[in-house]
Enzyme design. Structure first.
Site, PDB file in Angstrom:
ATOM      1  N   GLY A   1       0.837  -1.223  -0.031  1.00  0.00           N
ATOM      2  CA  GLY A   1       0.115   0.015  -0.145  1.00  0.00           C
ATOM      3  C   GLY A   1       0.967   1.250  -0.021  1.00  0.00           C
ATOM      4  N   GLY A   2       0.374   2.252   0.526  1.00  0.00           N
ATOM      5  CA  GLY A   2       1.092   3.538   0.492  1.00  0.00           C
ATOM      6  C   GLY A   2       2.121   3.648   1.466  1.00  0.00           C
TER       7      GLY A   2
ATOM      8  N   GLY B   1      25.552  15.620 -26.855  1.00  0.00           N
ATOM      9  CA  GLY B   1      25.004  15.981 -25.752  1.00  0.00           C
ATOM     10  C   GLY B   1      25.511  15.336 -24.654  1.00  0.00           C
ATOM     11  CB  ALA B   2      26.116  11.686 -24.172  1.00  0.00           C
TER      12      ALA B   2
HETATM   13  C1  HXC Z   1      -3.818  -4.743  10.946  1.00  0.00           C
HETATM   14  C2  HXC Z   1      -2.762  -6.819  10.270  1.00  0.00           C
HETATM   15  C3  HXC Z   1      -2.322  -6.017   9.055  1.00  0.00           C
HETATM   16  C4  HXC Z   1      -3.150  -4.640   8.758  1.00  0.00           C
HETATM   17  C5  HXC Z   1      -1.721  -8.095   8.874  1.00  0.00           C
HETATM   18  N1  HXC Z   1      -2.258  -7.735   9.809  1.00  0.00           N
HETATM   19  N2  HXC Z   1      -1.703  -6.941   7.981  1.00  0.00           N
HETATM   20  N3  HXC Z   1      -3.731  -6.079  11.055  1.00  0.00           N
HETATM   21  N4  HXC Z   1      -3.727  -4.173   9.925  1.00  0.00           N
HETATM   22  N5  HXC Z   1      -3.012  -3.706   7.691  1.00  0.00           N
HETATM   23  C6  HXC Z   1      -2.236  -8.914  11.080  1.00  0.00           C
HETATM   24  C7  HXC Z   1      -3.068 -10.120  10.740  1.00  0.00           C
HETATM   25  O1  HXC Z   1      -4.280  -9.918  10.879  1.00  0.00           O
HETATM   26  C8  HXC Z   1      -2.524 -11.403  11.645  1.00  0.00           C
HETATM   27  O2  HXC Z   1      -2.840 -10.939  12.868  1.00  0.00           O
HETATM   28  C9  HXC Z   1      -1.043 -10.640  11.575  1.00  0.00           C
HETATM   29  O3  HXC Z   1      -0.948  -9.394  11.181  1.00  0.00           O
HETATM   30  C10 HXC Z   1      -0.124 -11.669  10.833  1.00  0.00           C
HETATM   31  O4  HXC Z   1      -0.876 -11.750   9.351  1.00  0.00           O
HETATM   32  P1  HXC Z   1      -0.796 -12.970   8.387  1.00  0.00           P
HETATM   33  O5  HXC Z   1      -1.992 -12.417   7.250  1.00  0.00           O
HETATM   34  O6  HXC Z   1      -1.350 -14.041   9.059  1.00  0.00           O
HETATM   35  O7  HXC Z   1       0.481 -12.976   7.783  1.00  0.00           O
HETATM   36  P2  HXC Z   1       0.764 -13.667   6.451  1.00  0.00           P
HETATM   37  O8  HXC Z   1       0.018 -14.676   6.019  1.00  0.00           O
HETATM   38  O9  HXC Z   1       2.325 -13.779   6.461  1.00  0.00           O
HETATM   39  O10 HXC Z   1       0.468 -12.444   5.552  1.00  0.00           O
HETATM   40  C11 HXC Z   1       1.123 -11.106   5.439  1.00  0.00           C
HETATM   41  C12 HXC Z   1       0.280 -10.157   4.673  1.00  0.00           C
HETATM   42  C13 HXC Z   1      -1.069 -10.134   5.014  1.00  0.00           C
HETATM   43  C14 HXC Z   1       0.629 -10.412   3.266  1.00  0.00           C
HETATM   44  C15 HXC Z   1       0.874  -8.629   4.970  1.00  0.00           C
HETATM   45  O11 HXC Z   1      -1.476 -10.035   6.298  1.00  0.00           O
HETATM   46  C16 HXC Z   1      -2.012  -9.009   4.165  1.00  0.00           C
HETATM   47  O12 HXC Z   1      -2.102  -9.072   3.078  1.00  0.00           O
HETATM   48  N6  HXC Z   1      -2.100  -7.928   5.075  1.00  0.00           N
HETATM   49  C17 HXC Z   1      -2.815  -6.935   4.558  1.00  0.00           C
HETATM   50  C18 HXC Z   1      -2.004  -6.013   3.658  1.00  0.00           C
HETATM   51  C19 HXC Z   1      -2.498  -4.667   3.208  1.00  0.00           C
HETATM   52  O13 HXC Z   1      -3.445  -4.722   2.260  1.00  0.00           O
HETATM   53  N7  HXC Z   1      -2.080  -3.512   3.751  1.00  0.00           N
HETATM   54  C20 HXC Z   1      -2.504  -2.577   3.035  1.00  0.00           C
HETATM   55  C21 HXC Z   1      -3.145  -1.647   4.177  1.00  0.00           C
HETATM   56  S1  HXC Z   1      -3.674  -0.266   3.644  1.00  0.00           S
HETATM   57  P3  HXC Z   1      -3.171 -12.119  13.971  1.00  0.00           P
HETATM   58  O14 HXC Z   1      -3.969 -11.342  15.071  1.00  0.00           O
HETATM   59  O15 HXC Z   1      -3.507 -13.209  13.541  1.00  0.00           O
HETATM   60  O16 HXC Z   1      -1.579 -12.024  14.663  1.00  0.00           O
HETATM   61  C22 HXC Z   1      -2.136   0.649   3.444  1.00  0.00           C
HETATM   62  C23 HXC Z   1      -2.332   2.158   3.148  1.00  0.00           C
HETATM   63  C24 HXC Z   1      -1.364   2.785   3.568  1.00  0.00           C
HETATM   64  O17 HXC Z   1      -1.185   0.360   3.951  1.00  0.00           O
HETATM   65  C25 HXC Z   1      -1.375   4.247   2.938  1.00  0.00           C
HETATM   66  C26 HXC Z   1      -0.345   5.227   3.702  1.00  0.00           C
HETATM   67  C27 HXC Z   1      -0.240   6.575   2.953  1.00  0.00           C
END
Ligand code: HXC
Length: 545
Positions: free
Chosen positions: A198-199, A433-434
């Site tokens: 993401g961001g 130019g380079a």
């Molecule tokens: C809250 C999160 C989380 C998140 C993971 N977890 N990402 N909790 N917010 N963004 C938590 C899970 O719920 C889980 O909690 C623990 O972290 C481990 O995650 P798993 O999924 O079990 O691990 P894994 O299978 O290794 O997968 C990792 C992952 C996946 C690929 C990162 O968790 C995932 O896809 N997460 C979401 C990623 C995403 O879409 N992020 C973007 C968010 S928006 P428990 O309690 O079970 O331990 C964003 C915008 C930012 O980031 C903008 C900034 C300007």
């Protein structure tokens, strides 16, 4: 429970005269409070629950604290905010008492030098960034900025903490703001050792250098599922945003490591070339390598066919102290090579055309790569050595439509703007130019040298004669045409493409003995060490280019 121990100061009474007997006083130590402190500290330092730590290990990954232990000198880490917790009341986050809120922040010494760190802990809520975590990171960045030291971020996170909603987005805003504000003031380095989605990817992109680890790191704005839904493309994590992709295609990543320990070893090497901030220069080292060591390879280069390709790395190795070169962006835009060397024990940044790839021509990616590196060097008081062997800009519709004019201009801008010492050595071709773009005299090159084999001209002899003598060539008999072209090209080359012609106008300061290049460069940089450009803006931010 409590213990009695002896108070050596005996209740604050005056020190005893030598030889006089002291009467230590018994004092009461509240061991309950000590016990509590130790318990809380140990609990916080453990990170996430054992099963999450086991899952982290099963993926071949280190924990947040283990990563720091690879980097900092023994017993030098001073943690800040160990007990910080999230105040988010939704989804029961507050009640889970996640101490440290998924990030370890603090200072440590790396080979004796103070450095600020934050290291996200994937075992706590997936290292996701909530407001408290963001504030910890922002605070350590502020302290690093105020105390003038580099900041290293170790990223392993699921991104914005979904449960904290917009608060976590605002948290990213705080970090991006500091990344940008402190850019060019303190070195900022990002190490991606897990997901970065993401961001969240924009904080590393705003920093000076990004490290990734093969098979461990991923960076993408939208993941494979969103990509599939939006565009129908099917792609896996590694292809979309793995280390190879970002090191060779997108250029987001500067260094790739085979493992996390290898990554931290490379990172320490990079740090050794950097100053603490823009207010200092990199520390000189010592070297056993003789300053006047000859460089026979350059003599050889003068003898080979000018169309023969070679890797410019060999020349950089031969010139540098102990033949050491830390290359930056090794896999991206290979037609230009950038990195750090030491010359006569002083740190120097190198920018060199690489004839082994696209004949060393400048294209969009090479221009961006070199321009950003030059701006980094200029901000951090690192002199620039430019090695030139460039046939021109890479031609083609894709380059023109992709904006080679806009991107190529960045290189001109970066060299012109740089006020650090700039020494240029033309190895072979320097056309059009380079030639101007590669730190020529008129872009502010301080000392511009050339090898006797150099060809410096408005364009290559073959191209020039096709234009100058097009009628004569057309009229020549078919069987004589090649011979005529060779003769005309030689005449043109002798007359216009020699370094002596350019030296006679002052665009080259000296045509040098090739084997003496090392000592000449060392002397040049030593003399320029105290260079100052009055009134010039010596520093800028290091905007991502
Ligand atoms: C809250 C999160 C989380 C998140 C993971 N977890 N990402 N909790 N917010 N963004 C938590 C899970 O719920 C889980 O909690 C623990 O972290 C481990 O995650 P798993 O999924 O079990 O691990 P894994 O299978 O290794 O997968 C990792 C992952 C996946 C690929 C990162 O968790 C995932 O896809 N997460 C979401 C990623 C995403 O879409 N992020 C973007 C968010 S928006 P428990 O309690 O079970 O331990 C964003 C915008 C930012 O980031 C903008 C900034 C300007």
């Amino acid at each position: 429970m409590s213990d009695l121990i002896e108070d050596p100061i005996a209740g604050g009474s005056a020190p005893q005269a030598q030889g006089q007997k002291t009467h230590p006083k018994k004092i009461r130590v509240e061991s309950e409070s000590l016990k509590k402190l130790r318990e809380i500290t140990a609990q916080a330092a453990a990170g996430g629950p054992p099963e999450k730590i086991a899952a982290q290990k099963a993926k071949g990954k280190l924990t947040a604290r283990e990563r720091l232990s690879y980097l900092v000198d023994e017993n030098s880490f001073q943690e800040v905010g160990l007990l910080v917790e999230s105040h988010c009341t939704d989804f029961g986050i507050k009640d889970r008492h996640i101490m440290g809120d998924g990030v370890v922040t603090g200072f440590g010494r790396v080979n004796g030098r103070p450095i600020a760190f934050f290291s996200q802990d994937f075992t706590q809520l997936g290292g996701s960034l909530g407001l408290a975590q963001a504030k910890k990171i922002a605070a350590i960045m502020d302290l690093a900025y105020e105390a003038r030291m580099p900041v290293i971020g170790i990223l392993d996170s699921g991104g914005a903490r979904i449960q904290e909603g917009v608060d976590s987005l605002d948290g990213y805003g705080e970090i991006f703001y500091r990344n940008s504000k402190y850019s060019g003031v303190i070195p900022q380095i990002s190490v991606i050792v897990g997901p970065c989605a993401g961001g969240a990817v924009y904080s590393p992109a705003l920093t000076d250098f990004v490290f990734m680890v093969k098979g461990v790191s991923n960076m993408f704005v939208t993941g494979p599922e969103v990509v599939k839904a939006a565009t129908g493309e099917e792609v896996d994590f590694e292809t979309l945003g793995g280390s190879h992709t970002h090191a060779s295609k997108s250029g987001v990543c500067h260094f790739v490591a085979n493992s996390e320990p290898d990554c931290f070893r490379q990172l320490k090497e990079l740090i050794s070339f950097l100053p603490q901030s823009r207010y200092e220069a990199p520390l000189p080292s010592t070297t056993e390598d003789p300053f006047d060591r000859k460089v026979p390879l350059l003599e050889k280069l003068c003898e080979v066919d000018p169309r023969k390709a070679y890797r410019v790395h060999h020349i950089i190795w031969w010139l540098s102290d102990e033949h050491k070169f830390l290359e930056v962006h090794h896999d991206f835009a290979k037609n230009i090579v950038v990195g750090f060397i030491r010359l006569g024990a002083q740190v120097v940044g190198v920018v060199a055309n690489n004839p082994a790839h696209l004949a060393g021509a400048l294209d969009i990616n090479a221009s961006d790569k070199a321009a950003r590196f030059i701006r980094f060097l200029n901000n951090f008081n690192i002199p620039i050595l430019t090695l030139v062997d460039v046939p021109g800009y890479w031609p083609g519709v894709a380059q023109e439509h992709g904006g080679i004019i806009r991107h190529g201009a960045k290189l001109l801008y970066a060299y012109s703007e740089a006020t650090v010492p700039k020494v240029t050595l033309v190895l072979r071709k320097a056309y059009g130019g380079a030639y101007i773009a590669m730190s020529s005299k008129y872009l502010g090159g301080d000392l511009n040298f050339s090898l006797p084999s150099a060809e410096i001209a408005v364009m290559g002899p073959r191209g020039a004669i096709e234009i100058l003598y097009s009628k004569q060539i057309k009229e020549a008999k078919e069987e004589e045409r090649d011979e005529l072209k060779t003769k005309l090209a030689k005449e043109y080359s002798d007359k216009f493409a020699s370094p002596y012609q350019t030296a006679s106008t002052g665009s080259i300061d000296e045509v040098i003995e090739p084997a003496e290049a090392r000592i000449r460069l060392i002397n040049a940089f030593a003399m320029l060490a105290s260079k100052r450009k009055p009134g010039a803006h010596n520093h800028t931010g290091n905007i991502p280019l």
